[in-house]
Design a protein around this motif. Structure first.
Motif, PDB file in Angstrom:
ATOM      1  N   CYS A  77       0.836  -1.214   0.000  1.00 54.30           N
ATOM      2  CA  CYS A  77       0.000   0.000   0.000  1.00 54.30           C
ATOM      3  C   CYS A  77       0.864   1.255   0.000  1.00 54.30           C
ATOM      4  CB  CYS A  77      -0.934  -0.007   1.204  1.00 54.30           C
ATOM      5  SG  CYS A  77      -0.107  -0.254   2.787  1.00 54.30           S
ATOM      6  N   ALA A  78       1.960   1.251   0.772  1.00 54.34           N
ATOM      7  CA  ALA A  78       2.835   2.417   0.828  1.00 54.34           C
ATOM      8  C   ALA A  78       3.537   2.643  -0.504  1.00 54.34           C
ATOM      9  CB  ALA A  78       3.851   2.256   1.948  1.00 54.34           C
ATOM     10  N   GLU A  79       3.872   1.548  -1.194  1.00 55.28           N
ATOM     11  CA  GLU A  79       4.529   1.670  -2.500  1.00 55.28           C
ATOM     12  C   GLU A  79       3.610   2.331  -3.519  1.00 55.28           C
ATOM     13  OE1 GLU A  79       7.035  -2.543  -2.060  1.00 55.28           O
ATOM     14  OE2 GLU A  79       5.630  -2.231  -3.724  1.00 55.28           O
ATOM     15  N   LEU A  80       2.315   2.040  -3.435  1.00 57.05           N
ATOM     16  CA  LEU A  80       1.369   2.535  -4.444  1.00 57.05           C
ATOM     17  C   LEU A  80       0.822   3.918  -4.139  1.00 57.05           C
ATOM     18  CD1 LEU A  80      -0.673  -0.766  -4.951  1.00 57.05           C
ATOM     19  CD2 LEU A  80       0.972   0.243  -6.549  1.00 57.05           C
ATOM     20  N   CYS A  81       0.784   4.295  -2.863  1.00 56.12           N
ATOM     21  CA  CYS A  81       0.118   5.546  -2.494  1.00 56.12           C
ATOM     22  C   CYS A  81       0.887   6.761  -3.007  1.00 56.12           C
ATOM     23  CB  CYS A  81      -0.042   5.637  -0.974  1.00 56.12           C
ATOM     24  SG  CYS A  81      -0.943   7.120  -0.470  1.00 56.12           S
ATOM     25  N   ARG A  82       0.240   7.586  -3.860  1.00 54.88           N
ATOM     26  CA  ARG A  82       0.866   8.791  -4.403  1.00 54.88           C
ATOM     27  C   ARG A  82       0.835   9.950  -3.422  1.00 54.88           C
ATOM     28  NH1 ARG A  82      -1.226   9.447 -10.653  1.00 54.88           N
ATOM     29  NH2 ARG A  82      -0.387   7.482 -11.466  1.00 54.88           N
ATOM     30  N   PHE A  83       0.074   9.807  -2.372  1.00 50.97           N
ATOM     31  CA  PHE A  83      -0.128  10.933  -1.455  1.00 50.97           C
ATOM     32  C   PHE A  83       0.641  10.765  -0.142  1.00 50.97           C
ATOM     33  CE2 PHE A  83      -3.969  10.130  -3.994  1.00 50.97           C
ATOM     34  CZ  PHE A  83      -3.955  11.281  -4.762  1.00 50.97           C
ATOM     35  N   ASP A  84       1.495   9.744  -0.095  1.00 51.97           N
ATOM     36  CA  ASP A  84       2.292   9.474   1.118  1.00 51.97           C
ATOM     37  C   ASP A  84       1.387   9.409   2.354  1.00 51.97           C
ATOM     38  OD1 ASP A  84       4.700   9.429  -0.299  1.00 51.97           O
ATOM     39  OD2 ASP A  84       4.875  11.610  -0.191  1.00 51.97           O
ATOM     40  N   ALA A  85       0.237   8.763   2.184  1.00 52.13           N
ATOM     41  CA  ALA A  85      -0.735   8.691   3.277  1.00 52.13           C
ATOM     42  C   ALA A  85      -0.579   7.433   4.112  1.00 52.13           C
ATOM     43  CB  ALA A  85      -2.152   8.761   2.722  1.00 52.13           C
ATOM     44  N   ILE A  86       0.324   6.520   3.721  1.00 47.25           N
ATOM     45  CA  ILE A  86       0.511   5.276   4.461  1.00 47.25           C
ATOM     46  C   ILE A  86       1.727   5.418   5.381  1.00 47.25           C
ATOM     47  CG2 ILE A  86       0.825   2.785   4.314  1.00 47.25           C
ATOM     48  CD1 ILE A  86      -1.772   3.752   3.069  1.00 47.25           C
ATOM     49  N   ILE A  87       1.520   5.148   6.636  1.00 47.92           N
ATOM     50  CA  ILE A  87       2.600   5.270   7.623  1.00 47.92           C
ATOM     51  C   ILE A  87       3.060   3.862   8.006  1.00 47.92           C
ATOM     52  CG2 ILE A  87       3.226   6.126   9.905  1.00 47.92           C
ATOM     53  CD1 ILE A  87       0.978   8.192   9.576  1.00 47.92           C
ATOM     54  N   PRO A  88       4.329   3.533   7.706  1.00 56.29           N
ATOM     55  CA  PRO A  88       4.826   2.179   8.026  1.00 56.29           C
ATOM     56  C   PRO A  88       4.909   1.937   9.525  1.00 56.29           C
ATOM     57  CG  PRO A  88       6.236   3.284   6.412  1.00 56.29           C
ATOM     58  CD  PRO A  88       5.325   4.330   6.977  1.00 56.29           C
ATOM     59  N   GLY A  89       4.795   0.664   9.901  1.00 52.95           N
ATOM     60  CA  GLY A  89       4.966   0.243  11.286  1.00 52.95           C
ATOM     61  C   GLY A  89       5.652  -1.103  11.323  1.00 52.95           C
ATOM     62  N   ARG A  94      -0.508   1.993   8.958  1.00 49.34           N
ATOM     63  CA  ARG A  94      -1.723   2.750   9.243  1.00 49.34           C
ATOM     64  C   ARG A  94      -1.836   3.915   8.261  1.00 49.34           C
ATOM     65  NH1 ARG A  94      -0.785   7.310  12.517  1.00 49.34           N
ATOM     66  NH2 ARG A  94       1.369   7.469  13.293  1.00 49.34           N
ATOM     67  N   VAL A  95      -3.008   4.562   8.248  1.00 49.42           N
ATOM     68  CA  VAL A  95      -3.300   5.611   7.263  1.00 49.42           C
ATOM     69  C   VAL A  95      -3.327   6.980   7.937  1.00 49.42           C
ATOM     70  CG1 VAL A  95      -4.997   6.469   5.595  1.00 49.42           C
ATOM     71  CG2 VAL A  95      -4.642   4.004   5.866  1.00 49.42           C
ATOM     72  N   ASP A  96      -2.665   7.940   7.311  1.00 46.72           N
ATOM     73  CA  ASP A  96      -2.757   9.334   7.741  1.00 46.72           C
ATOM     74  C   ASP A  96      -4.038   9.928   7.139  1.00 46.72           C
ATOM     75  OD1 ASP A  96      -2.607  12.052   8.123  1.00 46.72           O
ATOM     76  OD2 ASP A  96      -0.518  12.252   7.486  1.00 46.72           O
ATOM     77  N   ASN A  97      -5.057  10.149   7.962  1.00 49.53           N
ATOM     78  CA  ASN A  97      -6.358  10.595   7.445  1.00 49.53           C
ATOM     79  C   ASN A  97      -6.296  11.943   6.746  1.00 49.53           C
ATOM     80  OD1 ASN A  97      -7.984   8.431   8.047  1.00 49.53           O
ATOM     81  ND2 ASN A  97      -8.363   9.105  10.144  1.00 49.53           N
ATOM     82  N   LEU A  98      -5.388  12.808   7.198  1.00 48.73           N
ATOM     83  CA  LEU A  98      -5.284  14.126   6.562  1.00 48.73           C
ATOM     84  C   LEU A  98      -4.695  14.028   5.159  1.00 48.73           C
ATOM     85  CD1 LEU A  98      -4.108  16.441   9.489  1.00 48.73           C
ATOM     86  CD2 LEU A  98      -6.367  16.336   8.428  1.00 48.73           C
TER      87      LEU A  98
END
Length: 295
Positions: A77-89, A94-98
């Protein structure tokens, strides 16, 4: 019932001051419903001291949510997200809602079905009572989008009450600029009052908003706020309006009566018979005359 929207090409021109005063004058002429359509920075309530009767959440989009139990932290998911909304753990992402734009790409690509799309609360809308009549207003949360949808929702609520109570006037304090919230605030109104200022940028913004109202075939009137702080630019505004056959209905001078009225939580037309109050009464008379003549 007549709907009047107060607009400006930009913020800071005194639009809300004029809208609140017109709400006061309209309430003296008949049943009035007011709408604060500037949902990104609503401030009409500061002058009207509304008592909230009803409020509800506003949701306009879905956002991604990662189930930490199902997530294997593969990082797809982090690799695909163009908005850098995925936070690794370490154990789960998890997802940055903003930052999440709700595109759902991660939802469709997650190999373990750990991601689901959930309705996101973007703001709240309110129905309130004021000394001038019902007020419909809203608050869009910071970073949230779809303010045009929220404006449309607030206007629909206001129109429902206006029709049920056989209101004479609906006064709408629109958003600055020419974007979606402005179009949502102006759609279907009978008249637009444009508040501008005597500056070079004011003339530019006036041209933009008049182009917008003309596109939607909305009759428009113009008034210049703080006209005496730059008489030469005020004269340019007058020439601009004359060249385009747009009625310039008032030139409102600078007066600290506006500030003193705000401090007391009053509209300037409630505060007394200042030069500003006289010009805004002139604006209201012009609005009524224009609607009566069916411009």
């Amino acid at each position: 019932m007549k709907q009047i929207v107060i607009l400006s090409g930009k913020g800071g021109t005194g639009k809300t001051t004029v809208a609140a005063a017109l709400g006061h004058l309209a309430s003296q002429d008949g049943k009035t419903v007011m709408v604060d359509a500037d949902v990104d920075a609503a401030n009409l309530e500061l002058l009207l001291s509304p008592v909230v009767l009803e409020e509800a959440e506003f949701s306009s989009a879905k956002k991604a949510f990662i189930d930490p139990v199902l997530c294997t932290a593969c990082g797809r998911c982090a690799e695909l997200c163009r908005f850098d909304a995925i936070i690794p753990g370490a154990d789960a992402y998890r997802v940055d809602n903003l930052a999440c734009e709700g595109c759902a790409l991660c939802y469709y690509q997650c190999p373990t079905d750990a991601i689901r799309m959930e309705e996101a609360v973007s703001g709240r809308w309110f129905q309130s009572e004021t000394r001038f009549g019902p007020l419909f207003h809203a608050r869009l949360y910071p970073g949230e989008e779809n303010s045009g949808k929220l404006v449309t929702l607030v206007r629909q609520k206001a129109l429902h009450v206006a029709r049920a109570t056989q209101a004479d006037w609906v006064i709408i304090d629109g958003s600055p600029g020419i974007g979606c919230p402005v179009i949502a605030a102006a759609t279907g109104v009978d008249l637009a009052l444009i508040v501008t200022e005597p500056t070079l940028s004011g003339i530019h913004d006036l041209e933009r908003i008049l182009t917008t109202t003309a596109h939607f075939r909305i009759p428009a009137l113009v008034c210049v706020n703080k006209s005496d702080i730059n008489p030469s630019r005020a004269a340019q505004v007058a020439d601009f309006c004359k060249a385009r056959a747009i009625p310039l209905v008032a030139e409102i001078p600078y007066d600290d009566a506006v500030t003193r009225a705000m401090v007391r939580g009053q509209t300037v037309t409630e505060f007394g018979d200042s030069a500003v109050a006289q010009q805004i009464r002139r604006v209201w008379n012009a609005v009524r005359d224009s609607l009566h003549q069916g411009r």
